[in-house]
Design an enzyme around this catalytic site. Structure first.
Site, PDB file in Angstrom:
ATOM      1  N   TYR A  24       0.848  -1.202   0.000  1.00  0.00           N
ATOM      2  CA  TYR A  24       0.000   0.000   0.000  1.00  0.00           C
ATOM      3  C   TYR A  24       0.882   1.251   0.000  1.00  0.00           C
ATOM      4  O   TYR A  24       0.634   2.213  -0.729  1.00  0.00           O
ATOM      5  CB  TYR A  24      -0.935  -0.015   1.215  1.00  0.00           C
ATOM      6  CG  TYR A  24      -1.683   1.284   1.407  1.00  0.00           C
ATOM      7  CD1 TYR A  24      -2.616   1.715   0.463  1.00  0.00           C
ATOM      8  CD2 TYR A  24      -1.437   2.100   2.517  1.00  0.00           C
ATOM      9  CE1 TYR A  24      -3.283   2.919   0.622  1.00  0.00           C
ATOM     10  CE2 TYR A  24      -2.111   3.296   2.681  1.00  0.00           C
ATOM     11  CZ  TYR A  24      -3.025   3.709   1.732  1.00  0.00           C
ATOM     12  OH  TYR A  24      -3.673   4.908   1.891  1.00  0.00           O
ATOM     13  N   SER A 106      -3.093  14.046   7.675  1.00  0.00           N
ATOM     14  CA  SER A 106      -4.027  13.702   6.595  1.00  0.00           C
ATOM     15  C   SER A 106      -5.464  13.678   7.100  1.00  0.00           C
ATOM     16  O   SER A 106      -5.724  13.342   8.258  1.00  0.00           O
ATOM     17  CB  SER A 106      -3.655  12.319   6.049  1.00  0.00           C
ATOM     18  OG  SER A 106      -4.732  11.771   5.319  1.00  0.00           O
ATOM     19  N   GLN A 127      -4.326  18.548   6.136  1.00  0.00           N
ATOM     20  CA  GLN A 127      -4.666  18.278   4.730  1.00  0.00           C
ATOM     21  C   GLN A 127      -6.131  17.888   4.609  1.00  0.00           C
ATOM     22  O   GLN A 127      -6.636  17.063   5.383  1.00  0.00           O
ATOM     23  CB  GLN A 127      -3.797  17.145   4.174  1.00  0.00           C
ATOM     24  CG  GLN A 127      -4.162  16.705   2.760  1.00  0.00           C
ATOM     25  CD  GLN A 127      -5.054  15.476   2.719  1.00  0.00           C
ATOM     26  OE1 GLN A 127      -4.986  14.627   3.604  1.00  0.00           O
ATOM     27  NE2 GLN A 127      -5.908  15.388   1.705  1.00  0.00           N
ATOM     28  N   TYR A 129      -9.212  16.506   1.962  1.00  0.00           N
ATOM     29  CA  TYR A 129      -9.650  15.946   0.674  1.00  0.00           C
ATOM     30  C   TYR A 129     -11.002  16.532   0.310  1.00  0.00           C
ATOM     31  O   TYR A 129     -11.775  16.925   1.177  1.00  0.00           O
ATOM     32  CB  TYR A 129      -9.816  14.428   0.783  1.00  0.00           C
ATOM     33  CG  TYR A 129      -8.568  13.625   0.492  1.00  0.00           C
ATOM     34  CD1 TYR A 129      -7.843  13.825  -0.681  1.00  0.00           C
ATOM     35  CD2 TYR A 129      -8.130  12.635   1.367  1.00  0.00           C
ATOM     36  CE1 TYR A 129      -6.710  13.077  -0.961  1.00  0.00           C
ATOM     37  CE2 TYR A 129      -6.996  11.885   1.097  1.00  0.00           C
ATOM     38  CZ  TYR A 129      -6.294  12.106  -0.066  1.00  0.00           C
ATOM     39  OH  TYR A 129      -5.177  11.367  -0.337  1.00  0.00           O
ATOM     40  N   THR A 155      -5.958  18.932  -1.089  1.00  0.00           N
ATOM     41  CA  THR A 155      -5.516  17.981  -2.124  1.00  0.00           C
ATOM     42  C   THR A 155      -6.589  17.842  -3.201  1.00  0.00           C
ATOM     43  O   THR A 155      -7.736  17.503  -2.896  1.00  0.00           O
ATOM     44  CB  THR A 155      -5.211  16.612  -1.484  1.00  0.00           C
ATOM     45  OG1 THR A 155      -4.212  16.798  -0.480  1.00  0.00           O
ATOM     46  CG2 THR A 155      -4.718  15.621  -2.518  1.00  0.00           C
ATOM     47  N   ARG A 164      -4.852   1.050  -8.420  1.00  0.00           N
ATOM     48  CA  ARG A 164      -3.592   0.520  -7.895  1.00  0.00           C
ATOM     49  C   ARG A 164      -3.658  -0.999  -7.862  1.00  0.00           C
ATOM     50  O   ARG A 164      -4.354  -1.580  -7.045  1.00  0.00           O
ATOM     51  CB  ARG A 164      -3.326   1.100  -6.502  1.00  0.00           C
ATOM     52  CG  ARG A 164      -3.260   2.614  -6.549  1.00  0.00           C
ATOM     53  CD  ARG A 164      -3.042   3.231  -5.181  1.00  0.00           C
ATOM     54  NE  ARG A 164      -3.365   4.655  -5.230  1.00  0.00           N
ATOM     55  CZ  ARG A 164      -3.702   5.375  -4.167  1.00  0.00           C
ATOM     56  NH1 ARG A 164      -3.740   4.819  -2.972  1.00  0.00           N
ATOM     57  NH2 ARG A 164      -3.974   6.668  -4.286  1.00  0.00           N
ATOM     58  N   LYS A 251      -2.692  21.120  -3.399  1.00  0.00           N
ATOM     59  CA  LYS A 251      -1.768  19.999  -3.652  1.00  0.00           C
ATOM     60  C   LYS A 251      -2.273  19.113  -4.793  1.00  0.00           C
ATOM     61  O   LYS A 251      -3.420  18.670  -4.775  1.00  0.00           O
ATOM     62  CB  LYS A 251      -1.636  19.156  -2.373  1.00  0.00           C
ATOM     63  CG  LYS A 251      -0.787  17.903  -2.526  1.00  0.00           C
ATOM     64  CD  LYS A 251      -0.533  17.279  -1.161  1.00  0.00           C
ATOM     65  CE  LYS A 251       0.318  16.030  -1.237  1.00  0.00           C
ATOM     66  NZ  LYS A 251      -0.419  14.831  -1.641  1.00  0.00           N
ATOM     67  N   HIS A 275       0.985  12.858  -6.582  1.00  0.00           N
ATOM     68  CA  HIS A 275       0.545  11.994  -5.484  1.00  0.00           C
ATOM     69  C   HIS A 275       1.476  10.783  -5.357  1.00  0.00           C
ATOM     70  O   HIS A 275       1.045   9.669  -5.048  1.00  0.00           O
ATOM     71  CB  HIS A 275      -0.897  11.529  -5.735  1.00  0.00           C
ATOM     72  CG  HIS A 275      -1.743  11.409  -4.496  1.00  0.00           C
ATOM     73  ND1 HIS A 275      -2.641  12.360  -4.110  1.00  0.00           N
ATOM     74  CD2 HIS A 275      -1.817  10.441  -3.549  1.00  0.00           C
ATOM     75  CE1 HIS A 275      -3.247  11.975  -2.996  1.00  0.00           C
ATOM     76  NE2 HIS A 275      -2.741  10.810  -2.630  1.00  0.00           N
ATOM     77  N   ARG A 278       0.600   7.688  -7.544  1.00  0.00           N
ATOM     78  CA  ARG A 278      -0.479   6.815  -7.070  1.00  0.00           C
ATOM     79  C   ARG A 278      -1.808   7.087  -7.760  1.00  0.00           C
ATOM     80  O   ARG A 278      -2.789   6.407  -7.511  1.00  0.00           O
ATOM     81  CB  ARG A 278      -0.658   6.988  -5.554  1.00  0.00           C
ATOM     82  CG  ARG A 278       0.541   6.552  -4.768  1.00  0.00           C
ATOM     83  CD  ARG A 278       0.535   7.101  -3.360  1.00  0.00           C
ATOM     84  NE  ARG A 278      -0.348   6.420  -2.432  1.00  0.00           N
ATOM     85  CZ  ARG A 278      -0.090   5.241  -1.861  1.00  0.00           C
ATOM     86  NH1 ARG A 278       1.034   4.637  -2.136  1.00  0.00           N
ATOM     87  NH2 ARG A 278      -0.932   4.692  -1.021  1.00  0.00           N
TER      88      ARG A 278
HETATM   89  C1  FNR Z   1      -0.069   9.398   0.302  1.00  0.00           C
HETATM   90  N1  FNR Z   1      -0.376  10.681  -0.146  1.00  0.00           N
HETATM   91  C2  FNR Z   1      -1.447  11.368   0.392  1.00  0.00           C
HETATM   92  N2  FNR Z   1      -1.729  12.650   0.006  1.00  0.00           N
HETATM   93  C3  FNR Z   1      -2.736  13.348   0.556  1.00  0.00           C
HETATM   94  O1  FNR Z   1      -2.935  14.500   0.195  1.00  0.00           O
HETATM   95  N3  FNR Z   1      -3.515  12.762   1.527  1.00  0.00           N
HETATM   96  C4  FNR Z   1      -3.317  11.489   1.956  1.00  0.00           C
HETATM   97  O2  FNR Z   1      -4.025  10.998   2.834  1.00  0.00           O
HETATM   98  C5  FNR Z   1      -2.266  10.743   1.357  1.00  0.00           C
HETATM   99  N4  FNR Z   1      -2.044   9.441   1.729  1.00  0.00           N
HETATM  100  C6  FNR Z   1      -0.930   8.774   1.241  1.00  0.00           C
HETATM  101  C7  FNR Z   1      -0.645   7.486   1.703  1.00  0.00           C
HETATM  102  C8  FNR Z   1       0.500   6.835   1.261  1.00  0.00           C
HETATM  103  C9  FNR Z   1       0.811   5.471   1.798  1.00  0.00           C
HETATM  104  C10 FNR Z   1       1.374   7.468   0.347  1.00  0.00           C
HETATM  105  C11 FNR Z   1       2.634   6.801  -0.131  1.00  0.00           C
HETATM  106  C12 FNR Z   1       1.081   8.727  -0.128  1.00  0.00           C
HETATM  107  C13 FNR Z   1       0.534  11.372  -1.078  1.00  0.00           C
HETATM  108  C14 FNR Z   1       1.647  12.081  -0.315  1.00  0.00           C
HETATM  109  O3  FNR Z   1       1.154  13.192   0.401  1.00  0.00           O
HETATM  110  C15 FNR Z   1       2.745  12.601  -1.273  1.00  0.00           C
HETATM  111  O4  FNR Z   1       2.162  13.390  -2.272  1.00  0.00           O
HETATM  112  C16 FNR Z   1       3.528  11.478  -1.915  1.00  0.00           C
HETATM  113  O5  FNR Z   1       3.809  10.450  -0.991  1.00  0.00           O
HETATM  114  C17 FNR Z   1       4.838  12.012  -2.482  1.00  0.00           C
HETATM  115  O6  FNR Z   1       5.529  11.052  -3.200  1.00  0.00           O
HETATM  116  P1  FNR Z   1       6.752  10.196  -2.591  1.00  0.00           P
HETATM  117  O7  FNR Z   1       7.711  11.119  -1.956  1.00  0.00           O
HETATM  118  O8  FNR Z   1       6.136   9.256  -1.617  1.00  0.00           O
HETATM  119  O9  FNR Z   1       7.288   9.506  -3.790  1.00  0.00           O
END
Ligand code: FNR
Length: 378
Positions: A24, A106, A127, A129, A155, A164, A251, A275, A278
């Site tokens: 995950y 989050s 943050q 959503y 976001t 995914r 974001k 993101h 993702r």
């Molecule tokens: C996230 N990200 C994310 N973003 C957000 O705005 N709210 C969220 O709840 C989450 N949850 C989340 C869970 C997990 C497991 C991951 C890996 C990522 C995105 C996160 O804020 C961020 O944009 C990315 O993780 C940046 O990329 P890298 O540095 O992980 O490659």
């Protein structure tokens, strides 16, 4: 195992976590091309090595929205942190505060706002959503404001959940009944819920706080999945802009035209982000998107960047490409999953050291001097 980098923490986290949680965190959307390019494209950014300029007075700190940051990094919002380590949000936020950088909670945290914000010693970021249930959004904003959160990270790149494959295979996502059976069957020593603020186990953070009672993870993910709102547009953001008195950062911006809209809208900043690969696979990496966005924004608002930042050198690269600061995602999650608060603190120390090396060998004494002149133009 000796740990000296985020990739060491990744390997350690993989050993410790149950596979469905590791994948995950680690996984991305579709064939994960953007996920790979996020990391590879930062690694490809070549810097000009400059020497003999007396770098003994080097300063990695910066200022953002009136807050002092020891390094130009913020812990990114990450859902379900409390599943990767007990009270994960509390542990990560304490480590961030101890290192002198902000932590972003989050919307979909395990520990609620009221548990994480008090006693931090600096304001938390929050943050949000976009969810169909605007009552939930309003309630979360009110609670974040009451808890003294400073900056709102809004976001916008999740109007629909990304596809995914790893999560579908692991049982993390999928049809509700199958998911529920799967969750009920999972037990693992590394995976333990803590007792939440109001004394009940299995609390689900901000969502339980709004809906009144904990409902279990499958229901939680089901509620979330059906509540993302594809109808969202700039117009919907206006009430939030009116409501939120502090800085507001959008974001999930990856295109210069959207960045210009964010300036017109009155955002205080944007996060250049896909993101972490993702959401939509095949979109530009953060490193490749940054320069054109910086050109479009022309310094009118702050530019933060994430997706692929894995070390202190990447932080310098992102700033040279046009960012003011960066958000750390997986890098700190792996550290949290491996050794909790101490792991995140250690990771931040490593990153600061790496930044110092990069600044020394590119001959920039302060963050404000990191700019496009550092780049080898290819
Ligand atoms: C996230 N990200 C994310 N973003 C957000 O705005 N709210 C969220 O709840 C989450 N949850 C989340 C869970 C997990 C497991 C991951 C890996 C990522 C995105 C996160 O804020 C961020 O944009 C990315 O993780 C940046 O990329 P890298 O540095 O992980 O490659």
């Amino acid at each position: 195992m000796i740990i000296s980098s985020a990739s060491d923490y990744r390997a350690a986290a993989q050993k410790r976590l149950p596979p469905f949680l590791f994948h995950y965190i680690d996984g991305g959307a579709y064939a994960e091309q953007t996920l790979k390019r996020n990391v590879a494209d930062y690694a490809d950014v070549a810097l000009r090595q400059r020497v003999l300029k007396d770098m003994s007075q080097l300063d990695t700190s910066t200022e953002l929205f009136g807050e002092k940051l020891s390094i130009p990094a913020i812990l990114a919002p990450v859902g379900l942190l409390g599943m990767f380590a007990r009270r994960g949000e509390v542990q990560a936020s304490r480590a961030a505060a101890a290192h002198g950088i902000p932590f972003t909670l989050s919307t979909v945290s395990v520990c609620p706002i009221e548990e994480v914000a008090p006693g931090l010693g600096r304001p938390m970021w929050f943050q949000l959503y976009v969810l169909k249930d605007r009552g939930f959004m309003k309630n979360a904003l009110e609670r974040a404001q009451a808890a003294g959160c400073s900056t709102l990270v809004f976001t916008v790149d999740m109007p629909v959940p990304g596809a995914r494959y790893r999560d579908a295979h692991s049982g993390m996502s999928g049809p509700n009944a199958a998911m529920r059976r799967y969750w009920q069957s999972v037990t693992h020593p590394a995976w333990s819920w803590d007792v939440g603020l109001n004394g009940r186990p299995h609390d689900l953070g901000n969502i339980s706080a709004y809906r009144g009672s904990p409902t279990g993870l499958a229901d939680y993910i089901g509620w979330l999945g059906s509540n993302f709102d594809p109808s969202i547009s700039w117009k919907d953001l206006e009430w939030i802009r009116d409501f939120w008195k502090g800085p507001m950062v959008i974001k999930g911006i990856l295109d210069p035209e959207d960045a210009k809209d964010a300036v017109r809208f009155g955002a205080d900043g944007i996060v250049v982000s896909n993101h972490g690969g993702r959401q939509l696979d095949g979109v530009l990496s953060s490193a490749r998107a940054l320069p054109a966005i910086a050109d479009a924004v022309k310094g009118q608002i702050k530019i933060l960047a994430d997706s692929g930042i894995r070390n202190g050198l990447d932080i310098v690269r992102a700033i040279a490409l046009g960012a003011d600061a960066t958000l750390l995602g997986r890098a700190f999650i792996y550290a949290l999953a491996t050794s909790g608060q101490a792991g995140v603190k250690h990771l931040l120390e490593l990153m600061e050291k790496e930044m110092r090396v990069a600044m020394t060998l590119t001959s920039v004494a302060k963050v404000a001097d990191i700019n496009g002149d550092l780049l080898v133009r290819q």
